[in-house]
Structures are given as structure tokens and as C-alpha cells.
Design an enzyme around this catalytic site. Structure first.
Site, PDB file in Angstrom:
ATOM      1  N   LYS A   1     -13.249   1.298  10.779  1.00  0.00           N
ATOM      2  CA  LYS A   1     -11.947   1.692  11.319  1.00  0.00           C
ATOM      3  C   LYS A   1     -12.045   1.981  12.825  1.00  0.00           C
ATOM      4  O   LYS A   1     -11.139   1.652  13.584  1.00  0.00           O
ATOM      5  CB  LYS A   1     -11.411   2.915  10.572  1.00  0.00           C
ATOM      6  CG  LYS A   1     -11.051   2.677   9.109  1.00  0.00           C
ATOM      7  CD  LYS A   1      -9.887   1.720   8.913  1.00  0.00           C
ATOM      8  CE  LYS A   1      -8.574   2.267   9.407  1.00  0.00           C
ATOM      9  NZ  LYS A   1      -7.438   1.351   9.136  1.00  0.00           N
TER      10      LYS A   1
ATOM     11  N   GLY B   1       0.846  -1.199   0.000  1.00  0.00           N
ATOM     12  CA  GLY B   1       0.000   0.000   0.000  1.00  0.00           C
ATOM     13  C   GLY B   1       0.881   1.248   0.000  1.00  0.00           C
ATOM     14  O   GLY B   1       2.113   1.155   0.029  1.00  0.00           O
TER      15      GLY B   1
ATOM     16  N   THR C   1      -7.920   6.618  11.146  1.00  0.00           N
ATOM     17  CA  THR C   1      -8.309   7.679  10.225  1.00  0.00           C
ATOM     18  C   THR C   1      -9.104   8.788  10.904  1.00  0.00           C
ATOM     19  O   THR C   1      -9.769   8.555  11.930  1.00  0.00           O
ATOM     20  CB  THR C   1      -9.172   7.053   9.097  1.00  0.00           C
ATOM     21  OG1 THR C   1      -9.763   8.081   8.324  1.00  0.00           O
ATOM     22  CG2 THR C   1     -10.285   6.178   9.646  1.00  0.00           C
ATOM     23  N   ASP C   2      -9.075   9.962  10.298  1.00  0.00           N
ATOM     24  CA  ASP C   2      -9.945  11.068  10.719  1.00  0.00           C
ATOM     25  C   ASP C   2     -11.416  10.715  10.520  1.00  0.00           C
ATOM     26  O   ASP C   2     -12.287  11.354  11.094  1.00  0.00           O
ATOM     27  CB  ASP C   2      -9.621  12.326   9.903  1.00  0.00           C
ATOM     28  CG  ASP C   2      -9.785  12.052   8.416  1.00  0.00           C
ATOM     29  OD1 ASP C   2      -8.968  11.290   7.875  1.00  0.00           O
ATOM     30  OD2 ASP C   2     -10.744  12.563   7.800  1.00  0.00           O
TER      31      ASP C   2
ATOM     32  N   TYR D   1     -16.949   2.824   6.150  1.00  0.00           N
ATOM     33  CA  TYR D   1     -15.485   2.729   6.307  1.00  0.00           C
ATOM     34  C   TYR D   1     -15.075   3.279   7.681  1.00  0.00           C
ATOM     35  O   TYR D   1     -14.320   2.635   8.429  1.00  0.00           O
ATOM     36  CB  TYR D   1     -14.813   3.495   5.177  1.00  0.00           C
ATOM     37  CG  TYR D   1     -13.342   3.752   5.371  1.00  0.00           C
ATOM     38  CD1 TYR D   1     -12.390   2.756   5.149  1.00  0.00           C
ATOM     39  CD2 TYR D   1     -12.885   5.018   5.769  1.00  0.00           C
ATOM     40  CE1 TYR D   1     -11.035   3.010   5.319  1.00  0.00           C
ATOM     41  CE2 TYR D   1     -11.535   5.274   5.933  1.00  0.00           C
ATOM     42  CZ  TYR D   1     -10.616   4.271   5.718  1.00  0.00           C
ATOM     43  OH  TYR D   1      -9.276   4.531   5.886  1.00  0.00           O
TER      44      TYR D   1
ATOM     45  N   TRP E   1      -5.847  12.113   4.570  1.00  0.00           N
ATOM     46  CA  TRP E   1      -5.472  12.719   3.279  1.00  0.00           C
ATOM     47  C   TRP E   1      -4.068  12.284   2.841  1.00  0.00           C
ATOM     48  O   TRP E   1      -3.197  13.110   2.544  1.00  0.00           O
ATOM     49  CB  TRP E   1      -5.562  14.248   3.371  1.00  0.00           C
ATOM     50  CG  TRP E   1      -6.961  14.789   3.479  1.00  0.00           C
ATOM     51  CD1 TRP E   1      -8.036  14.210   4.081  1.00  0.00           C
ATOM     52  CD2 TRP E   1      -7.435  16.054   2.976  1.00  0.00           C
ATOM     53  NE1 TRP E   1      -9.136  15.024   3.983  1.00  0.00           N
ATOM     54  CE2 TRP E   1      -8.799  16.164   3.316  1.00  0.00           C
ATOM     55  CE3 TRP E   1      -6.823  17.091   2.283  1.00  0.00           C
ATOM     56  CZ2 TRP E   1      -9.579  17.262   2.982  1.00  0.00           C
ATOM     57  CZ3 TRP E   1      -7.598  18.205   1.956  1.00  0.00           C
ATOM     58  CH2 TRP E   1      -8.960  18.283   2.299  1.00  0.00           C
TER      59      TRP E   1
ATOM     60  N   ALA F   1      -5.426  -2.420   4.929  1.00  0.00           N
ATOM     61  CA  ALA F   1      -6.793  -2.073   5.323  1.00  0.00           C
ATOM     62  C   ALA F   1      -7.692  -2.120   4.097  1.00  0.00           C
ATOM     63  O   ALA F   1      -7.217  -2.044   2.960  1.00  0.00           O
ATOM     64  CB  ALA F   1      -6.845  -0.667   5.922  1.00  0.00           C
TER      65      ALA F   1
ATOM     66  N   THR G   1      -9.594   0.034   2.094  1.00  0.00           N
ATOM     67  CA  THR G   1      -9.542   1.496   1.982  1.00  0.00           C
ATOM     68  C   THR G   1     -10.467   2.054   0.899  1.00  0.00           C
ATOM     69  O   THR G   1     -10.438   3.256   0.648  1.00  0.00           O
ATOM     70  CB  THR G   1      -8.095   1.964   1.691  1.00  0.00           C
ATOM     71  OG1 THR G   1      -7.610   1.267   0.540  1.00  0.00           O
ATOM     72  CG2 THR G   1      -7.179   1.720   2.870  1.00  0.00           C
TER      73      THR G   1
HETATM   74  N1  LIG Z   1      -5.211   6.901   2.123  1.00  0.00           N
HETATM   75  C1  LIG Z   1      -5.710   7.759   3.014  1.00  0.00           C
HETATM   76  O1  LIG Z   1      -6.005   8.931   2.687  1.00  0.00           O
HETATM   77  C2  LIG Z   1      -5.895   7.346   4.444  1.00  0.00           C
HETATM   78  C3  LIG Z   1      -6.530   8.253   5.300  1.00  0.00           C
HETATM   79  C4  LIG Z   1      -6.696   7.891   6.624  1.00  0.00           C
HETATM   80  C5  LIG Z   1      -6.257   6.668   7.075  1.00  0.00           C
HETATM   81  N2  LIG Z   1      -5.668   5.789   6.234  1.00  0.00           N
HETATM   82  C6  LIG Z   1      -5.244   4.496   6.783  1.00  0.00           C
HETATM   83  O2  LIG Z   1      -3.853   4.294   6.535  1.00  0.00           O
HETATM   84  C7  LIG Z   1      -3.589   2.905   6.347  1.00  0.00           C
HETATM   85  C8  LIG Z   1      -2.842   2.679   5.062  1.00  0.00           C
HETATM   86  O3  LIG Z   1      -3.544   3.302   4.004  1.00  0.00           O
HETATM   87  P1  LIG Z   1      -2.945   3.466   2.550  1.00  0.00           P
HETATM   88  O4  LIG Z   1      -3.387   4.773   2.026  1.00  0.00           O
HETATM   89  O5  LIG Z   1      -1.503   3.101   2.541  1.00  0.00           O
HETATM   90  O6  LIG Z   1      -3.804   2.339   1.810  1.00  0.00           O
HETATM   91  P2  LIG Z   1      -3.707   1.724   0.343  1.00  0.00           P
HETATM   92  O7  LIG Z   1      -2.638   2.393  -0.438  1.00  0.00           O
HETATM   93  O8  LIG Z   1      -5.097   1.672  -0.172  1.00  0.00           O
HETATM   94  O9  LIG Z   1      -3.217   0.257   0.675  1.00  0.00           O
HETATM   95  C9  LIG Z   1      -4.019  -0.640   1.385  1.00  0.00           C
HETATM   96  C10 LIG Z   1      -3.269  -1.936   1.470  1.00  0.00           C
HETATM   97  O10 LIG Z   1      -4.077  -2.872   2.173  1.00  0.00           O
HETATM   98  C11 LIG Z   1      -4.027  -4.083   1.443  1.00  0.00           C
HETATM   99  N3  LIG Z   1      -5.173  -4.924   1.676  1.00  0.00           N
HETATM  100  C12 LIG Z   1      -6.477  -4.635   1.443  1.00  0.00           C
HETATM  101  N4  LIG Z   1      -7.228  -5.699   1.753  1.00  0.00           N
HETATM  102  C13 LIG Z   1      -6.366  -6.665   2.203  1.00  0.00           C
HETATM  103  C14 LIG Z   1      -6.527  -7.976   2.685  1.00  0.00           C
HETATM  104  N5  LIG Z   1      -7.751  -8.550   2.776  1.00  0.00           N
HETATM  105  N6  LIG Z   1      -5.459  -8.675   3.051  1.00  0.00           N
HETATM  106  C15 LIG Z   1      -4.217  -8.136   2.966  1.00  0.00           C
HETATM  107  N7  LIG Z   1      -4.003  -6.888   2.524  1.00  0.00           N
HETATM  108  C16 LIG Z   1      -5.071  -6.168   2.145  1.00  0.00           C
HETATM  109  C17 LIG Z   1      -3.938  -3.675   0.007  1.00  0.00           C
HETATM  110  O11 LIG Z   1      -3.461  -4.774  -0.730  1.00  0.00           O
HETATM  111  P3  LIG Z   1      -4.032  -5.149  -2.201  1.00  0.00           P
HETATM  112  O12 LIG Z   1      -3.120  -4.385  -3.121  1.00  0.00           O
HETATM  113  O13 LIG Z   1      -3.855  -6.621  -2.269  1.00  0.00           O
HETATM  114  O14 LIG Z   1      -5.456  -4.723  -2.249  1.00  0.00           O
HETATM  115  C18 LIG Z   1      -2.938  -2.526   0.099  1.00  0.00           C
HETATM  116  O15 LIG Z   1      -1.627  -2.995   0.138  1.00  0.00           O
HETATM  117  C19 LIG Z   1      -4.954   2.211   6.422  1.00  0.00           C
HETATM  118  O16 LIG Z   1      -5.168   1.750   7.729  1.00  0.00           O
HETATM  119  C20 LIG Z   1      -5.943   3.322   6.114  1.00  0.00           C
HETATM  120  O17 LIG Z   1      -7.206   3.061   6.696  1.00  0.00           O
HETATM  121  C21 LIG Z   1      -5.469   6.107   4.917  1.00  0.00           C
END
Ligand SMILES: NC(=O)c1ccc[n+]([C@@H]2O[C@H](COP(=O)([O-])OP(=O)(O)OC[C@H]3O[C@@H](n4cnc5c(N)ncnc54)[C@H](OP(=O)(O)O)[C@@H]3O)[C@@H](O)[C@H]2O)c1
Length: 314
Positions: A138, A10, A110-111, A134, A159, A69, A71
Site C-alpha cells: 500500500k 467492496g 491505510t494506517d 500488505y 478499521w 485493492a 485487502t
Molecule cells: N478494510 C479496512 O479495514 C481497511 C483499512 C485501511 C485501508 N483500507 C483500504 O480501503 C480500500 C477499500 O477497502 P475495503 O475495505 O472496501 O475492501 P474490500 O471490502 O476488501 O474490497 C476490496 C475490493 O477490491 C476488489 N479487488 C481485489 N482484487 C482486485 C482485482 N485484481 N481487480 C479488481 N478488483 C479487485 C475486490 O473485488 P473481488 O470481490 O472481486 O475480490 C473488492 O471489491 C482499500 O484500498 C484498502 O486497502 C481498508
């Protein structure tokens, strides 16, 4: 230290794989069993709670970082059960397995746990009240992890953007290539945060905690966010202006501020996503610069990849 990194492909997971390397031996997992560069790693599907436990008991790490997660915020409205399994039950299972082997857990939230109307940055103890599936999943993940082990760090972020992966910066850059005008919501406020900053701050916190034991008062929930704030419109304007100046887009489209009502989505979004990161600074000495420097850093990374002949980052 032995570190187990879940979700190494991710946005944040990819950066963690590199940021954690100086701290010890990192065992990375992805759902596919492949890392972004194509190398193999351990495969783990977080929906398989038995496999989650078995992997932790097998690896017996000192720290587990969960960057995986569900996401897809809009899809979570119709795939609520799956989102809850991955975002809520899996962190609970990770926490329980960690407690069984004496591991510590760092998990991201997350927020979106907040209702999203506010006039000052959210503090860790402000009342939660998620407005979409979502966010509810979370929040439940935080609760399950806390119940499973006191040796946890929950870092709430918002973000997130990066040179790779699915994010607003990359979407704007690709839309800018083909349009004369971009219409972007100007009624949601937050602080765009590079995944690399999150990974480096996480590695710093883990280095400070080391092999801390349950009961250490530094464990707990923290907000991790850069200084300053903007709207999606403000972020889009900055992306377009700076990407054009860096030669990353051929011409800069006009960016127009609109109401987010113009783009109805299955999941409602919070209007106020600004996180107060004072506690992280007080406990871990961590303070991120203004979000705009983060944009420069990520655009710089994209430009460097292009100049080195690496081409487009996936
Ligand atoms: N992006 C944002 O703006 C944001 C905001 C607030 C909080 N967060 C939190 O930050 C964390 C990381 O987010 P990110 O932005 O890095 O997310 P991301 O780029 O969407 O990556 C999510 C990762 O989770 C993996 N995943 C999803 N379902 C899975 C499963 N069943 N088993 C194993 N892996 C799985 C995905 O793998 P696949 O490639 O196999 O799907 C991907 O590697 C999360 O906890 C998210 O809730 C993100």
C-alpha cells in the site's frame, strides 16, 4: 462530472456507488463485471495494467476513484507479488492514465503504512515503516500514484466496517450467535470507521475540488478517521452490547480482554492505528463524529434491513 469507480463491490466501493451518484455520471467496474445487486457493469481486473490504461483512455473521466485493492492482509505475506501488482503497480498505472486524459484520482491507503507504535495520532507526514507485506504494497501504491500525477487525493483510512462485506463487526456478530464467551485482543488501538462515512466524505471532497487542475494545493495525502479511539476488545464489547439491545443477537456473550498474541497470524498488525484527521478538517471542512456513532449507524442499517424483510445482507 464523469466519474470512474473501480472496485464497486467492496465495502467502500459499494457505498461510493451511491454517494457519488449526485455528482454526475458514475461508471462502475468490478473484477467480475457484476455489481452487488446482480446488475452488470464494466469488468476490470486491476492486475491487468494494460486493461486499466485502456479503460481510462476509453472512458476519459474527470475523476477516477480506486476502491479496489488486495485487502487479504495475511494472504499478502505469501502472495506478495500479486499484492504489489494490485496495490502498488495498479495505482501507478491509474495515475499515469489519469494524467494522460486530464483526470483526477482519489485512492485509499491505510494506517498499515506506519510501524504501529505511537503515543499520539499519526499525522500525514510522520515517517512510514510498514511491518507487513500488505502495508509495504500500500505504501508503494501511494508512492507510485504520487509519481504518476500531482492531481491525486490519497485518503488513509483504518478499521473499516459496514453492514456488508468482510469486517470485524460482522465477524463478532456471527461469533456472538454461537458462543458464550468472546476473547478479543485489547492491545491494538484504532478508530472503527463506517465505509459509508468514508464514501460520503470522499464525495464531499470531490465536490469541493470539482475540476481542480494539477498544482491545486488541496491535492495530496490526508487521514480520514472518526473522533475517539478504542481497542478491538472495546469495539467488540460495544458491538455485543448494542447488538443485543437492538435484538440483533439473541444473547450477549461475555467479552474477555486478552493479548493479541493469543491469536497468531501470518502478518503482524500495528499496535497503534489512530489517525490524526486535522488536515482534512482544515482543508475540506470535514470532521467525522465519534466512532461509536458509526457503530450505531451500521447496526441501525442491519436492523432496518431485517425489519424490511430484506433478511441478511450479503
Ligand atoms: N478494510 C479496512 O479495514 C481497511 C483499512 C485501511 C485501508 N483500507 C483500504 O480501503 C480500500 C477499500 O477497502 P475495503 O475495505 O472496501 O475492501 P474490500 O471490502 O476488501 O474490497 C476490496 C475490493 O477490491 C476488489 N479487488 C481485489 N482484487 C482486485 C482485482 N485484481 N481487480 C479488481 N478488483 C479487485 C475486490 O473485488 P473481488 O470481490 O472481486 O475480490 C473488492 O471489491 C482499500 O484500498 C484498502 O486497502 C481498508
Amino acid at each position: 462530472m464523469r466519474i470512474l469507480l473501480l472496485g464497486a463491490d467492496g465495502q467502500i466501493g459499494f457505498e461510493l456507488d451511491r454517494a457519488l451518484a449526485p455528482l454526475g455520471r458514475v461508471v462502475a467496474t468490478t473484477r467480475s463485471g457484476r455489481l452487488p445487486g446482480g446488475a452488470t457493469c464494466r469488468a476490470l481486473d486491476l492486475a491487468d495494467l494494460v486493461a486499466v490504461r485502456a479503460l481510462v483512455l476509453d472512458e476519459r473521466p474527470d475523476w477516477i476513484l480506486n476502491a479496489a485493492a488486495y485487502t487479504r492482509v495475511d494472504d499478502a505475506e505469501r502472495e506478495g507479488d500479486l499484492a504489489f501488482r494490485i496495490n502498488a503497480d495498479a495505482p501507478g498505472a491509474i495515475g499515469a492514465a489519469a494524467a494522460a486524459v486530464g483526470a483526477r484520482v482519489l485512492h485509499y491507503s491505510t494506517d498499515y503504512v506506519f510501524a504501529g507504535r505511537g503515543d499520539r495520532p499519526w499525522r500525514e507526514n510522520d515517517p512510514t515503516d510498514p511491518i507487513n507485506a500488505y502495508g509495504r504494497s500500500k505504501l508503494e501504491g501511494e508512492t507510485q500514484l504520487r509519481a504518476a500525477t500531482p492531481a491525486h487525493l490519497v485518503l488513509r483510512v483504518a478499521w473499516v466496517h459496514a453492514a456488508r462485506g468482510r469486517n470485524f463487526l460482522r465477524t463478532m456478530r456471527s461469533l456472538a450467535a454461537g458462543r458464550g464467551e468472546l476473547r478479543v485482543g485489547d492491545d491494538q488501538v484504532g478508530a472503527p470507521t463506517p465505509a459509508r462515512w468514508i464514501a460520503e466524505a470522499s464525495a464531499h471532497a470531490i465536490a469541493r475540488l470539482g475540476l481542480a487542475v494539477p498544482g491545486d494545493p488541496r491535492f495530496g495525502t490526508y487521514h480520514l478517521a472518526p473522533a475517539g479511539s478504542t481497542t478491538w476488545y472495546g469495539f467488540a464489547r460495544a458491538i455485543v452490547a448494542r447488538a443485543a439491545a437492538a435484538g440483533l443477537i439473541v444473547r450477549a456473550p461475555r467479552v474477555v480482554a486478552v493479548s493479541s498474541d493469543e491469536f497468531p497470524t501470518p502478518a503482524r498488525r500495528p499496535a497503534w492505528s489512530v489517525l490524526d484527521a486535522t488536515a482534512l478538517r482544515e482543508v475540506f471542512g470535514l470532521a467525522l463524529p465519534d466512532w461509536s456513532y458509526g457503530l450505531d449507524a451500521v447496526l441501525g442499517e442491519i436492523a432496518a434491513a431485517r425489519e424490511s424483510g430484506q433478511g441478511a445482507i450479503p
